[in-house]
Design a protein around this motif. Structure first.
Motif, PDB file in Angstrom:
ATOM      1  N   THR A  81      18.299   0.354  -0.079  1.00 45.92           N
ATOM      2  CA  THR A  81      19.240   0.036   1.079  1.00 45.92           C
ATOM      3  C   THR A  81      19.099   0.981   2.167  1.00 45.92           C
ATOM      4  OG1 THR A  81      21.101   1.013   0.477  1.00 45.92           O
ATOM      5  CG2 THR A  81      20.746  -1.385  -0.505  1.00 45.92           C
ATOM      6  N   VAL A  82      19.046   0.656   3.414  1.00 46.22           N
ATOM      7  CA  VAL A  82      19.113   1.675   4.357  1.00 46.22           C
ATOM      8  C   VAL A  82      20.311   1.372   5.488  1.00 46.22           C
ATOM      9  CG1 VAL A  82      17.926   2.872   6.079  1.00 46.22           C
ATOM     10  CG2 VAL A  82      16.589   1.643   4.182  1.00 46.22           C
ATOM     11  N   ASP A  83      21.036   2.440   6.031  1.00 45.50           N
ATOM     12  CA  ASP A  83      22.085   2.046   6.956  1.00 45.50           C
ATOM     13  C   ASP A  83      21.379   1.611   8.196  1.00 45.50           C
ATOM     14  OD1 ASP A  83      24.117   2.551   4.877  1.00 45.50           O
ATOM     15  OD2 ASP A  83      24.112   4.652   5.417  1.00 45.50           O
ATOM     16  N   TRP A  84      20.764   0.758   8.487  1.00 46.74           N
ATOM     17  CA  TRP A  84      20.090   0.368   9.716  1.00 46.74           C
ATOM     18  C   TRP A  84      20.384  -1.178   9.936  1.00 46.74           C
ATOM     19  CZ3 TRP A  84      14.575   2.328   8.903  1.00 46.74           C
ATOM     20  CH2 TRP A  84      14.356   3.600   8.916  1.00 46.74           C
ATOM     21  N   ILE A  85      20.273  -1.548  11.166  1.00 48.99           N
ATOM     22  CA  ILE A  85      20.556  -2.922  11.591  1.00 48.99           C
ATOM     23  C   ILE A  85      19.665  -3.919  10.985  1.00 48.99           C
ATOM     24  CG2 ILE A  85      19.794  -2.721  14.026  1.00 48.99           C
ATOM     25  CD1 ILE A  85      21.978  -4.436  14.704  1.00 48.99           C
ATOM     26  N   THR A  86      18.437  -3.623  11.116  1.00 50.69           N
ATOM     27  CA  THR A  86      17.229  -4.486  10.679  1.00 50.69           C
ATOM     28  C   THR A  86      15.873  -3.500  10.422  1.00 50.69           C
ATOM     29  OG1 THR A  86      15.880  -6.533  11.004  1.00 50.69           O
ATOM     30  CG2 THR A  86      16.345  -4.863  12.968  1.00 50.69           C
ATOM     31  N   ILE A  87      15.317  -4.111   9.528  1.00 48.43           N
ATOM     32  CA  ILE A  87      13.964  -3.598   9.386  1.00 48.43           C
ATOM     33  C   ILE A  87      12.911  -5.149   9.177  1.00 48.43           C
ATOM     34  CG2 ILE A  87      12.174  -2.387   7.932  1.00 48.43           C
ATOM     35  CD1 ILE A  87      14.625  -1.116   6.479  1.00 48.43           C
ATOM     36  N   ALA A  88      11.896  -4.883  10.043  1.00 50.31           N
ATOM     37  CA  ALA A  88      11.135  -6.214  10.345  1.00 50.31           C
ATOM     38  C   ALA A  88       9.901  -6.028  10.300  1.00 50.31           C
ATOM     39  CB  ALA A  88      11.695  -6.948  11.519  1.00 50.31           C
ATOM     40  N   ASN A  89       9.011  -6.845  10.073  1.00 54.67           N
ATOM     41  CA  ASN A  89       7.730  -7.158  10.226  1.00 54.67           C
ATOM     42  C   ASN A  89       6.863  -5.917   9.755  1.00 54.67           C
ATOM     43  OD1 ASN A  89       7.798  -9.663  11.957  1.00 54.67           O
ATOM     44  ND2 ASN A  89       8.696  -8.341  13.537  1.00 54.67           N
ATOM     45  N   GLU A  90       6.049  -5.221  10.665  1.00 56.05           N
ATOM     46  CA  GLU A  90       5.232  -4.046  10.003  1.00 56.05           C
ATOM     47  C   GLU A  90       6.142  -3.053   9.774  1.00 56.05           C
ATOM     48  OE1 GLU A  90       1.001  -3.404  12.016  1.00 56.05           O
ATOM     49  OE2 GLU A  90       2.513  -4.614  13.751  1.00 56.05           O
ATOM     50  N   GLY A  91       7.472  -2.823  10.227  1.00 53.09           N
ATOM     51  CA  GLY A  91       8.236  -1.828   9.794  1.00 53.09           C
ATOM     52  C   GLY A  91       8.632  -2.000   8.271  1.00 53.09           C
ATOM     53  N   LEU A  92       8.887  -3.336   7.860  1.00 50.72           N
ATOM     54  CA  LEU A  92       9.023  -3.449   6.460  1.00 50.72           C
ATOM     55  C   LEU A  92       7.710  -3.173   5.617  1.00 50.72           C
ATOM     56  CD1 LEU A  92      11.217  -4.209   4.255  1.00 50.72           C
ATOM     57  CD2 LEU A  92      10.624  -6.538   4.700  1.00 50.72           C
ATOM     58  N   THR A  93       6.738  -3.764   6.217  1.00 54.43           N
ATOM     59  CA  THR A  93       5.286  -3.594   5.443  1.00 54.43           C
ATOM     60  C   THR A  93       5.074  -2.161   4.980  1.00 54.43           C
ATOM     61  OG1 THR A  93       4.645  -5.682   6.377  1.00 54.43           O
ATOM     62  CG2 THR A  93       3.094  -4.046   5.579  1.00 54.43           C
ATOM     63  N   LYS A  94       5.119  -1.430   6.197  1.00 54.85           N
ATOM     64  CA  LYS A  94       5.013   0.268   6.098  1.00 54.85           C
ATOM     65  C   LYS A  94       5.725   0.964   5.218  1.00 54.85           C
ATOM     66  CE  LYS A  94       4.108   4.224   8.786  1.00 54.85           C
ATOM     67  NZ  LYS A  94       4.023   4.896  10.335  1.00 54.85           N
ATOM     68  N   PHE A  95       7.167   0.539   5.327  1.00 54.32           N
ATOM     69  CA  PHE A  95       8.209   1.297   4.350  1.00 54.32           C
ATOM     70  C   PHE A  95       8.009   0.972   2.933  1.00 54.32           C
ATOM     71  CE2 PHE A  95      12.879   2.626   5.102  1.00 54.32           C
ATOM     72  CZ  PHE A  95      12.656   3.703   4.156  1.00 54.32           C
ATOM     73  N   SER A  96       7.843  -0.567   2.468  1.00 53.39           N
ATOM     74  CA  SER A  96       7.477  -0.700   1.246  1.00 53.39           C
ATOM     75  C   SER A  96       6.250  -0.079   0.813  1.00 53.39           C
ATOM     76  CB  SER A  96       7.240  -2.276   1.344  1.00 53.39           C
ATOM     77  OG  SER A  96       8.379  -3.105   1.641  1.00 53.39           O
ATOM     78  N   GLN A  97       5.216  -0.070   1.525  1.00 54.19           N
ATOM     79  CA  GLN A  97       4.026   0.459   0.816  1.00 54.19           C
ATOM     80  C   GLN A  97       4.156   2.150   0.610  1.00 54.19           C
ATOM     81  OE1 GLN A  97       1.139  -0.389   4.213  1.00 54.19           O
ATOM     82  NE2 GLN A  97       0.622  -2.299   3.149  1.00 54.19           N
ATOM     83  N   LYS A  98       4.879   2.754   1.445  1.00 55.79           N
ATOM     84  CA  LYS A  98       5.240   4.280   1.292  1.00 55.79           C
ATOM     85  C   LYS A  98       6.082   4.335  -0.117  1.00 55.79           C
ATOM     86  CE  LYS A  98       4.866   6.411   5.949  1.00 55.79           C
ATOM     87  NZ  LYS A  98       4.240   7.317   5.196  1.00 55.79           N
ATOM     88  N   LEU A  99       7.082   3.461  -0.396  1.00 55.99           N
ATOM     89  CA  LEU A  99       7.814   3.560  -1.230  1.00 55.99           C
ATOM     90  C   LEU A  99       6.784   3.286  -2.535  1.00 55.99           C
ATOM     91  CD1 LEU A  99      11.525   2.589  -0.428  1.00 55.99           C
ATOM     92  CD2 LEU A  99      10.196   4.789  -0.037  1.00 55.99           C
ATOM     93  N   ALA A 100       6.042   2.061  -2.537  1.00 57.47           N
ATOM     94  CA  ALA A 100       5.355   1.948  -3.647  1.00 57.47           C
ATOM     95  C   ALA A 100       4.308   2.796  -4.173  1.00 57.47           C
ATOM     96  CB  ALA A 100       4.575   0.721  -3.318  1.00 57.47           C
ATOM     97  N   GLN A 101       3.692   3.696  -3.036  1.00 55.94           N
ATOM     98  CA  GLN A 101       2.880   4.529  -3.477  1.00 55.94           C
ATOM     99  C   GLN A 101       3.518   5.698  -4.216  1.00 55.94           C
ATOM    100  OE1 GLN A 101       0.729   6.008   0.223  1.00 55.94           O
ATOM    101  NE2 GLN A 101      -0.618   7.208  -1.119  1.00 55.94           N
ATOM    102  N   ALA A 102       4.471   6.090  -3.439  1.00 52.69           N
ATOM    103  CA  ALA A 102       5.620   7.049  -4.164  1.00 52.69           C
ATOM    104  C   ALA A 102       5.722   6.797  -5.644  1.00 52.69           C
ATOM    105  CB  ALA A 102       6.599   7.348  -3.515  1.00 52.69           C
ATOM    106  N   ALA A 103       6.150   5.591  -5.882  1.00 54.12           N
ATOM    107  CA  ALA A 103       6.538   5.260  -7.375  1.00 54.12           C
ATOM    108  C   ALA A 103       5.623   4.943  -8.189  1.00 54.12           C
ATOM    109  CB  ALA A 103       7.687   4.010  -7.108  1.00 54.12           C
ATOM    110  N   GLY A 104       4.303   4.880  -7.668  1.00 59.50           N
ATOM    111  CA  GLY A 104       3.072   4.376  -8.457  1.00 59.50           C
ATOM    112  C   GLY A 104       3.081   2.634  -8.892  1.00 59.50           C
TER     113      GLY A 104
END
Length: 458
Positions: A81-104
């Motif tokens: 969870t993030v204390d932001w109002i919204t995460i959308a489109n490529e913003g969510l895609t990029k964020f998800s990919q970064k966390l996925a890579q970090a977690a393997g």
């Protein structure tokens, strides 16, 4: 009497089957090697950085990006969870990919949500690209800051992978929240929306109107390693605003309650807002500064009661992750040519051009097949359901009916590109939430989304 060859073969086969059955029975009854780690990083924007309605002029309290990494159910799973109002489109895609890579792991096993506080930043790379092309870049998104938070969060996940702790028990609790949530849509005798009761209200009619359809329960799921609680997850459906709009950055009353519980228990707290597109504190909040602390106290009280009511259960072998990628049908008003004309028109109000860019960005992503991911994590007798942003509470309540014997904890405010997602009938009733400026999907979206929810739960 000696056994015939086929009898020898049969005996050998039966012995093999018996061994397989014993091994299968053992593997199914053996608890999984479930492990968990908590992660957190600061997500507070700098002064002057754009937040939802104005540049940040002060920091009332800090923001965070936080969550958990789970292993032992296939590839690692990340819930954030993030204390932001919204995460959308490529913003969510990029964020998800970064966390996925970090977690393997893979991005489809990462679920990121916002808490939707209104004096916080937006994260929408797709919209920002369109705005930059039309000379409007930097007014709604601070990309340097957003990228820094994403990088810091991925480092926090990488660090968490080195601190995984075994989970022996899962705790499940719930408690009713008193005088916070109320339905925003008050219908008149004709079945149409007569009053929209936003996050605060001073209209006597809005205050006197019934609480309406809500989910009154705050649910909590805790992960234990022996007698030690590693982390607690809370779920409650309401818009989390008390007052906002001046650029005073805050994690709001949800953040205050979360912080208070951490101070009391010493256990990290992760909060998820449920399906709250048509739910807010309007009936019980007059918008005064004093009410923020009052609402925080009411949430904290429910978190405390839910913790006290927690039932610890040994880790079950019945755990799984399920996800579906769906594409919701665009609303009839989502016309590329007309939206592009608004964005191109330098004489149009800035808010109109921003709105057009958001709609075009979402349409472009759907054309590329981005879609919306709906997922569920089953942990024995509890289901953690992950849904997109700004959808009506009916989706959460209907999901619970699909699994009456289990506790369904709903996290809304995932993908935010599409805006509000009403029920099919809501689009015939009128009201703010289904207006073209804030809802980009067609009424048929209910059928598509409920079908996906049913699949991931069943």
């Amino acid at each position: 009497m000696p056994m015939l060859p086929f009898q020898n073969a049969l005996a050998g086969f039966c012995s093999l089957v018996t061994l397989i059955l014993i091994a299968t029975s053992f593997s199914e009854s053996k608890p999984p090697d479930l492990k968990i780690a908590y992660f957190e990083t600061d997500a507070t924007p700098p002064i002057g950085s754009p937040v939802a309605y104005a540049p940040a002029r002060s920091i009332t309290d800090s923001l965070s990006a936080r969550g958990v990494v789970l292993t032992g159910i296939g590839k690692p799973i990340v819930l954030a969870t993030v204390d932001w109002i919204t995460i959308a489109n490529e913003g969510l895609t990029k964020f998800s990919q970064k966390l996925a890579q970090a977690a393997g792991t893979t991005a489809d096993r990462v679920s990121i949500h916002v808490l939707h506080q209104h004096d916080t930043p937006r994260c929408d790379i797709s919209t920002e690209k369109l705005l930059e092309k039309h000379g409007l870049g930097g007014k709604h998104h601070d990309m340097k800051y957003l990228n820094r938070v994403m990088d810091q969060a991925s480092l926090a996940v990488s660090s968490a992978m080195k601190r995984l702790q075994p989970v022996t028990h899962i705790g499940i609790g719930k408690a009713k929240v008193d005088k916070v949530a109320s339905n925003r849509r008050i219908l008149g005798p004709d079945g149409k929306v007569a009053i929209v009761r936003f996050s605060s209200a001073t209209d006597p009619k809005a205050i006197a109107a019934p609480e309406g359809l809500i989910d009154p329960w705050l649910r909590s799921v805790s992960f234990w390693s022996g007698d030690k609680a590693v982390v607690a997850l809370s779920y409650y459906a309401t818009h989390p605003q008390s007052y906002y709009g001046k650029g005073d950055v805050t994690a709001e009353f949800i953040g205050m309650a979360r912080k208070a519980r951490e101070a009391t228990t010493g256990v990290p707290q992760v909060f998820f807002i449920g399906a709250a597109g048509n739910v807010a504190a309007g009936k019980y909040n007059d918008g005064s500064q004093a009410m923020r602390a009052v609402l925080a106290e009411r949430i904290e009280k429910a978190m405390t009661a839910s913790w006290a009511a927690t039932e610890k259960r040994e880790v079950s072998p019945q755990n799984n992750w399920s996800s579906q990628l769906v594409q919701l049908p665009p609303a009839a008003h989502m016309k590329v040519d007309s939206l592009q004309n608004i964005l191109n028109d330098t004489g149009s109000p800035a808010a109109s051009r921003f709105g057009a860019a958001r709609k075009l960005a979402w349409l472009e992503q759907q054309k590329k097949g981005a879609g919306i991911r709906v997922s569920s994590l089953r942990l024995g007798g509890v289901r953690l359901l992950h849904l997109p942003s700004e959808l009506f509470v009916e989706y959460q309540l209907n999901a619970q009916k699909l699994c009456p014997e289990e506790e369904v904890c709903t996290a809304g405010y995932g993908e935010g590109g599409q805006g509000y997602i009403g029920t099919q009938i809501a689009y015939t009733q009128g009201g703010y939430e289904v207006e073209p400026r804030v809802s980009m999907v067609a009424p048929a979206s209910e059928k598509v989304l409920m079908s996906a929810i049913q699949k991931v739960l069943k």
